[in-house]
Scaffold this active site. Structure first.
Site, mmCIF file in Angstrom:
data_model
loop_
_atom_site.group_PDB
_atom_site.id
_atom_site.type_symbol
_atom_site.label_atom_id
_atom_site.label_comp_id
_atom_site.label_asym_id
_atom_site.label_seq_id
_atom_site.Cartn_x
_atom_site.Cartn_y
_atom_site.Cartn_z
ATOM 1 N N GLY A 1 0.835 -1.204 0.000
ATOM 2 C CA GLY A 1 0.000 0.000 0.000
ATOM 3 C C GLY A 1 0.864 1.246 0.000
ATOM 4 O O GLY A 1 2.065 1.179 -0.249
ATOM 5 N N ASN A 2 0.250 2.375 0.257
ATOM 6 C CA ASN A 2 1.020 3.610 0.385
ATOM 7 C C ASN A 2 0.316 4.537 1.368
ATOM 8 O O ASN A 2 -0.755 4.213 1.871
ATOM 9 C CB ASN A 2 1.241 4.268 -0.986
ATOM 10 C CG ASN A 2 -0.054 4.721 -1.618
ATOM 11 O OD1 ASN A 2 -0.723 5.630 -1.134
ATOM 12 N ND2 ASN A 2 -0.434 4.075 -2.715
ATOM 13 N N ARG A 3 0.939 5.703 1.641
ATOM 14 C CA ARG A 3 0.489 6.538 2.745
ATOM 15 C C ARG A 3 -0.578 7.558 2.374
ATOM 16 O O ARG A 3 -0.881 8.444 3.162
ATOM 17 C CB ARG A 3 1.697 7.247 3.363
ATOM 18 C CG ARG A 3 2.526 6.258 4.175
ATOM 19 C CD ARG A 3 3.934 6.720 4.414
ATOM 20 N NE ARG A 3 3.986 7.984 5.117
ATOM 21 C CZ ARG A 3 5.084 8.493 5.637
ATOM 22 N NH1 ARG A 3 6.227 7.817 5.535
ATOM 23 N NH2 ARG A 3 5.057 9.653 6.243
#
Ligand code: CTP
Length: 221
Positions: A28-30
């Site tokens: 995923g990412n932020r």
């Protein structure tokens, strides 16, 4: 409320994508989704019919917005293309560039004595470029760019490479801007056009971005 976008259909993507490795793990990412949700809210408040294609975030759906929840980049592409035709696409989602070549159907287990593992990744579809090249291309296609350096030059490169009309570039990695912040600062570039917006709360920035979008589609109708 305004009528700046009355009668227009706006599709917005927001949030991260999660690319599954196995049933319990993902890449995923932020991205918090807040900027995209704010853009969807601002478009609805300006009278548009809004479809918000949302990655996995726990944010409230803005009033008057139709929300489609997705998880992966491939699902995001399918949902965005299914929402066309539209007058405007705003690609605010932080779409993963890479996804595991294979998703395991069962939880991957550690093996005694095995100290490394390789995960093979393949490119995801570029949704923004796909929308910009689509036979149902919206009149205005707006991308986002998260950059740590050379903000305007990188945004201009993206504008040309993906054949979009505007790129809103975020400086990430500095306080008060980017992924996890409440406020943001954007530099919006288009052909022969550059405007710095903010720093300001994401909702105020989204309103200004929607005004800019409304001006630009009015100029093209
Ligand atoms: N985007 C997309 N589909 C992808 C990747 C990105 O639609 N598979 C869109 C995003 O929604 C955003 C823009 O493209 O509007 C961001 O462009 P991208 O080139 O992915 O930006 P960076 O990841 O910042 O680029 P780079 O890796 O080249 O720094």
């Amino acid at each position: 409320m305004s009528t700046l976008l009355a009668g227009r259909r706006v599709v917005v993507s927001a949030g991260p994508t999660f690319e599954d490795i196995d049933p319990v793990r993902f890449i995923g990412n932020r991205s918090s989704g807040r900027m995209g949700f704010a853009v969807a809210a601002a478009a609805a408040a300006a009278g548009a019919e809004v479809v918000l294609v949302a990655g996995p975030v726990h944010l409230e759906t803005p009033a008057g917005v139709e929300r489609v929840d997705i998880r992966s980049a491939a699902q995001l592409r399918d949902a965005v293309l299914a929402a066309l035709p539209a007058d405007v696409y705003v690609g605010a989602a932080a779409v993963a560039d890479w996804t595991p070549r294979d998703t395991a159907g069962h939880k991957l287990k550690k093996q005694p004595g095995v100290e490394r593992m390789t995960l093979e990744l393949v490119r995801t579809p570029d949704v923004l470029a796909a929308v910009a090249a689509h036979r149902l291309r919206p009149r205005l296609v707006v991308g986002f760019a998260a950059e740590t350096e050379d903000l305007v030059a990188n945004a201009r490169a993206k504008l040309a490479a993906k054949r979009v009309d505007l790129v809103a570039a975020n400086r990430v990695g500095v306080p008060g801007s980017g992924f996890e912040a409440e406020t943001n600062a954007l530099t919006v570039v288009g052909e022969g056009f550059e405007r710095a917006l903010g720093p300001a709360p994401k909702a105020a920035l989204a309103d200004t971005l929607i005004e800019l979008i409304a001006e630009r589609i009015a100029g093209r109708s």
